[in-house]
Design a protein around this motif. Structure first.
Motif, mmCIF file in Angstrom:
data_model
loop_
_atom_site.group_PDB
_atom_site.id
_atom_site.type_symbol
_atom_site.label_atom_id
_atom_site.label_comp_id
_atom_site.label_asym_id
_atom_site.label_seq_id
_atom_site.Cartn_x
_atom_site.Cartn_y
_atom_site.Cartn_z
ATOM 1 N N SER A 187 0.813 -1.215 0.000
ATOM 2 C CA SER A 187 0.000 0.000 0.000
ATOM 3 C C SER A 187 0.849 1.269 0.000
ATOM 4 N N ASP A 188 1.941 1.246 0.737
ATOM 5 C CA ASP A 188 2.786 2.439 0.823
ATOM 6 C C ASP A 188 3.340 2.825 -0.542
ATOM 7 N N ALA A 189 3.846 1.842 -1.275
ATOM 8 C CA ALA A 189 4.402 2.121 -2.604
ATOM 9 C C ALA A 189 3.316 2.634 -3.541
ATOM 10 N N ALA A 190 2.132 2.032 -3.457
ATOM 11 C CA ALA A 190 1.021 2.450 -4.322
ATOM 12 C C ALA A 190 0.625 3.896 -4.044
ATOM 13 N N ILE A 191 0.524 4.247 -2.767
ATOM 14 C CA ILE A 191 0.181 5.624 -2.398
ATOM 15 C C ILE A 191 1.232 6.589 -2.929
ATOM 16 N N ASN A 192 2.500 6.215 -2.828
ATOM 17 C CA ASN A 192 3.571 7.095 -3.283
ATOM 18 C C ASN A 192 3.531 7.327 -4.786
ATOM 19 N N VAL A 193 3.190 6.307 -5.551
ATOM 20 C CA VAL A 193 3.090 6.473 -7.007
ATOM 21 C C VAL A 193 2.014 7.508 -7.340
ATOM 22 N N GLY A 194 0.828 7.346 -6.747
ATOM 23 C CA GLY A 194 -0.240 8.302 -6.999
ATOM 24 C C GLY A 194 0.118 9.706 -6.554
ATOM 25 N N SER A 195 0.779 9.817 -5.408
ATOM 26 C CA SER A 195 1.168 11.129 -4.885
ATOM 27 C C SER A 195 2.174 11.819 -5.795
ATOM 28 N N LEU A 196 3.088 11.033 -6.380
ATOM 29 C CA LEU A 196 4.087 11.634 -7.261
ATOM 30 C C LEU A 196 3.472 12.112 -8.569
ATOM 31 N N TYR A 197 2.455 11.420 -9.046
ATOM 32 C CA TYR A 197 1.726 11.934 -10.215
ATOM 33 C C TYR A 197 1.124 13.304 -9.883
ATOM 34 N N ALA A 198 0.560 13.414 -8.675
ATOM 35 C CA ALA A 198 -0.059 14.678 -8.259
ATOM 36 C C ALA A 198 0.989 15.776 -8.094
ATOM 37 N N ILE A 199 2.146 15.410 -7.515
ATOM 38 C CA ILE A 199 3.219 16.384 -7.332
ATOM 39 C C ILE A 199 3.693 16.932 -8.672
ATOM 40 N N GLN A 200 3.667 16.076 -9.712
ATOM 41 C CA GLN A 200 4.073 16.500 -11.053
ATOM 42 C C GLN A 200 2.946 17.222 -11.796
ATOM 43 N N ASP A 252 -5.628 -2.130 1.577
ATOM 44 C CA ASP A 252 -6.088 -2.128 2.973
ATOM 45 C C ASP A 252 -6.053 -0.774 3.676
ATOM 46 N N ILE A 253 -5.649 0.292 2.996
ATOM 47 C CA ILE A 253 -5.654 1.606 3.661
ATOM 48 C C ILE A 253 -6.345 2.661 2.780
ATOM 49 N N PRO A 254 -7.633 2.491 2.516
ATOM 50 C CA PRO A 254 -8.342 3.452 1.657
ATOM 51 C C PRO A 254 -8.377 4.862 2.236
ATOM 52 N N TYR A 255 -8.313 4.968 3.565
ATOM 53 C CA TYR A 255 -8.362 6.312 4.167
ATOM 54 C C TYR A 255 -7.190 7.169 3.708
ATOM 55 N N LEU A 256 -6.024 6.527 3.446
ATOM 56 C CA LEU A 256 -4.874 7.281 2.951
ATOM 57 C C LEU A 256 -5.099 7.800 1.535
ATOM 58 N N VAL A 257 -5.799 7.008 0.736
ATOM 59 C CA VAL A 257 -6.109 7.456 -0.626
ATOM 60 C C VAL A 257 -6.992 8.700 -0.563
ATOM 61 N N HIS A 258 -8.033 8.652 0.257
ATOM 62 C CA HIS A 258 -8.909 9.821 0.392
ATOM 63 C C HIS A 258 -8.111 11.039 0.864
ATOM 64 N N TYR A 259 -7.208 10.803 1.791
ATOM 65 C CA TYR A 259 -6.391 11.901 2.322
ATOM 66 C C TYR A 259 -5.529 12.529 1.224
ATOM 67 N N TYR A 260 -4.849 11.685 0.441
ATOM 68 C CA TYR A 260 -3.995 12.223 -0.613
ATOM 69 C C TYR A 260 -4.804 12.846 -1.741
ATOM 70 N N VAL A 261 -5.983 12.343 -1.979
ATOM 71 C CA VAL A 261 -6.873 12.985 -2.953
ATOM 72 C C VAL A 261 -7.215 14.396 -2.464
ATOM 73 N N GLY A 262 -7.472 14.521 -1.159
ATOM 74 C CA GLY A 262 -7.760 15.838 -0.591
ATOM 75 C C GLY A 262 -6.599 16.794 -0.775
ATOM 76 N N LEU A 263 -5.389 16.324 -0.496
ATOM 77 C CA LEU A 263 -4.212 17.166 -0.690
ATOM 78 C C LEU A 263 -4.050 17.561 -2.152
ATOM 79 N N MET A 264 -4.333 16.614 -3.046
ATOM 80 C CA MET A 264 -4.223 16.897 -4.481
ATOM 81 C C MET A 264 -5.225 17.973 -4.888
ATOM 82 N N ARG A 265 -6.452 17.885 -4.359
ATOM 83 C CA ARG A 265 -7.483 18.874 -4.703
ATOM 84 C C ARG A 265 -7.077 20.271 -4.240
ATOM 85 N N ILE A 266 -6.499 20.353 -3.037
ATOM 86 C CA ILE A 266 -6.033 21.653 -2.543
ATOM 87 C C ILE A 266 -4.943 22.196 -3.454
#
Length: 579
Positions: free
Chosen positions: A153-166, A186-200
């Motif tokens: 899950s950690d690696a998956a979250i990081n991939v999505g976050s780096l797309y957003a950072i770019q 197993d950690i959907p709450y982190l996805v929602h959190y990073y989606v929120g950061l991306m929206r901001i």
């Protein structure tokens, strides 16, 4: 914001054993004559022992916070067994501590070369690339982790976050959406959190609602997720909706586990709203529950200072200095309270204990020098500021050093010090203003005027420069209308400053506007009744308005207020011969 790997690197090193077969043939000693015999191969057991020894030594130095020494030993291990991936990971970690990212990357790459299936190595290398903003390379490493561990899950979250950072928001959104649809994630709450950061990060009003929704979804899945709560509260604060921010924080505090972050946010909201009593209560709550209490207790002390409860603040700060002897902020504010309380001795003592590496050092030394100057210990203060000038380039140090030289009437050296400071701080108006004063003390009127005009060109509402230049022009009987305009502007900016009002009144006096001058000088005297110069000027104005009795009384007072006997004598001469 990326997740960091939490897997610890093993403390023991798996060394490859290398065995050599001893020759069984016996050689005739005569056959060895004239032949160079190669040294015997190293004993594998000794090599392993040496490697173990250096690995343990490296680990000890690492734990002691000595990365350079740790590297020395880990590199020896790498020479003894160049195929050991683990030691390269340790080298990478130590180089990272030294902020030598290039070397850290090279060693992480070596670890992967030795063990291509090391999840740890790929993750660490991804983090290193990410810190260097090599995002595509980082994504490649996190994807390598996912190939080895598809449900990481950690690696998956990081991939999505780096797309957003770019700023590839579409790709990030698709990626996060795929994660949420994956039942094994197993950690959907982190996805929602990073989606929120991306929206901001998308910085548009329509995305603020989407960010709010995302943070709320994260909290629904994980109600005690403090990062999501803090981000949601910050979003409300950005929208100037303090009420909502406070409500979600207080609800979290009431219903979830204790959170220092959330409690600090509540305290800061109260501080920003000016409700210092509630802020103090919240900080007290933090200090009773948090593992680290220094920040909260320091803020409590600052609130006590703000509320002028100096004895309580002193008690609190003394306690902090005792409990946290290496936290120089507590000692600095303790010294400041000592100073404000009139306890110069303890103030100086505490200021002088602030270490040179502290962010408060320059300011602390300036305060100490100021207090020493007040005690008449000019040479002691000069010794201090001279030392600080060699260690600290704070502009206030230059200004204080010059003021001490001024007290010794060494105006030329003071001007040189300020000139040197201005080569570093060309835009520092306070330093330039002080230099103008030194030039005036030296009788260099035109250079003084030039410097003051430079200050005003940069900062048109610099009250002291407006007033000083206006007064100087009045004394020189030059450009009086211009002087009046500057003096009037200064008095409007600082209507309760007796000296500023005195300048305005004196410029009016010089233009023979005696009636107006009296009104202004009376106000100046009201605000500064102990200033000899103001009393004298008002007496002069009264004299020109045929108010001789008032003038005589003020001349006597003005003469008594100055310690300069020559000036006092001149004032007394006006008692019988008012101008």
């Amino acid at each position: 914001m990326l997740l960091k790997t939490t897997t610890s690197i093993g403390l023991l090193l798996a060394l490859s054993a290398c065995a050599s077969q001893a020759t069984k043939e016996k050689t005739n000693p005569e056959q060895l004559q004239g032949i160079v015999v190669p040294s015997a191969p190293s004993d594998p057991l000794n090599m392993r022992a040496d490697a173990d020894f250096h690995f343990i030594k490296g680990d000890v130095f690492s734990r002691e916070g000595k990365p350079a020494r740790a590297i020395e030993h880990f590199e020896k291990v790498a020479k003894l067994d160049p195929n050991a991936a683990t030691v390269y990971m340790r080298l990478s970690a130590e180089y990272k501590k030294l902020k030598k990212t290039k070397e850290a990357i090279l060693n992480a790459e070596k670890a992967i070369e030795k063990d291509p299936k090391s999840v740890e190595a790929h993750f660490v290398l991804g983090d290193l690339y990410s810190s260097e903003k090599s995002y595509d390379k980082a994504i490649a490493q996190y994807n390598a982790v996912l190939r080895l561990q598809p449900n990481n899950s950690d690696a998956a979250i990081n991939v999505g976050s780096l797309y957003a950072i770019q700023k590839d928001f579409k790709k990030a959104e698709q990626y996060f959406d795929t994660l949420l649809k994956n039942p094994k994630f197993d950690i959907p709450y982190l996805v929602h959190y990073y989606v929120g950061l991306m929206r901001i990060d998308q910085k548009a009003p329509k995305y603020e609602l989407a960010a709010e929704t995302a943070f709320k979804k994260a909290l629904k899945v994980k109600p005690d997720f403090e990062d999501a709560l803090v981000s949601l509260a910050n979003l409300y604060l950005q929208q100037n909706n303090t009420k909502k921010a406070l409500a979600v924080c207080e609800d979290f505090q009431k219903n979830q586990r204790f959170s220092t972050k959330v409690s600090e946010m509540i305290a800061q909201i109260y501080i920003d709203d000016g409700d210092l009593n509630k802020a103090y209560g919240q900080l007290d709550y933090i200090s009773s529950n948090a593992e680290s209490t220094f920040d909260a207790e320091l803020k409590m002390a600052l609130i006590l200072i703000k509320n002028k409860k100096l004895s309580l603040a002193t008690e609190k700060l003394n306690d902090l200095v005792t409990k946290f002897p290496t936290e120089d902020s507590a000692r600095y504010y303790l010294a400041a309270v000592n100073e404000e309380s009139g306890d110069a001795k303890n103030a100086i003592q505490n200021y002088l204990q602030i270490p040179a590496k502290s962010e408060h050092y320059g300011e602390a030394m300036v305060h100490a020098a100021y207090l020493l100057k007040g005690q008449g210990k000019i040479n002691h203060a000069l010794t201090l500021t001279s030392k600080v000038l060699n260690e600290n380039s704070d502009p206030q140090v230059y200004i204080m050093h010059a003021s001490l030289l001024e007290a010794k009437k060494d105006y030329a050296t003071a001007a040189d010090v300020l000139e040197k400071g201005l080569t570093k701080y060309t835009d520092n108006t306070e330093m330039r203003f002080q230099q103008a004063i030194m030039l005036d003390r030296m009788g260099k009127k035109q250079p003084m005027i030039t410097q003051l005009k430079k200050v005003l060109a940069q900062e048109p509402f610099h009250v002291q420069s407006l007033s000083y230049l206006a007064f100087s022009l009045a004394e020189m009987n030059q450009q009086l209308p211009e002087a009046e305009e500057m003096a009037r502007r200064a008095s409007e900016l600082s209507p309760k400053d007796g000296y500023v009002l005195d300048t305005f009144g004196w410029v009016l006096f010089k233009q023979k506007k005696f009636s107006e001058a009296v009104k202004v000088l009376e106000k100046a005297y009201e605000y500064q009744p102990s200033a000899s110069i103001i009393a004298e000027h008002l007496a002069d104005a009264y004299s020109m308005q045929s108010q001789a009795e008032k003038a005589q009384q003020l001349y006597k007072k003005a003469a008594g207020l100055t310690k300069d006997e020559i000036r006092a004598s001149k004032i007394r001469s006006k008692i019988q011969n008012p101008s």
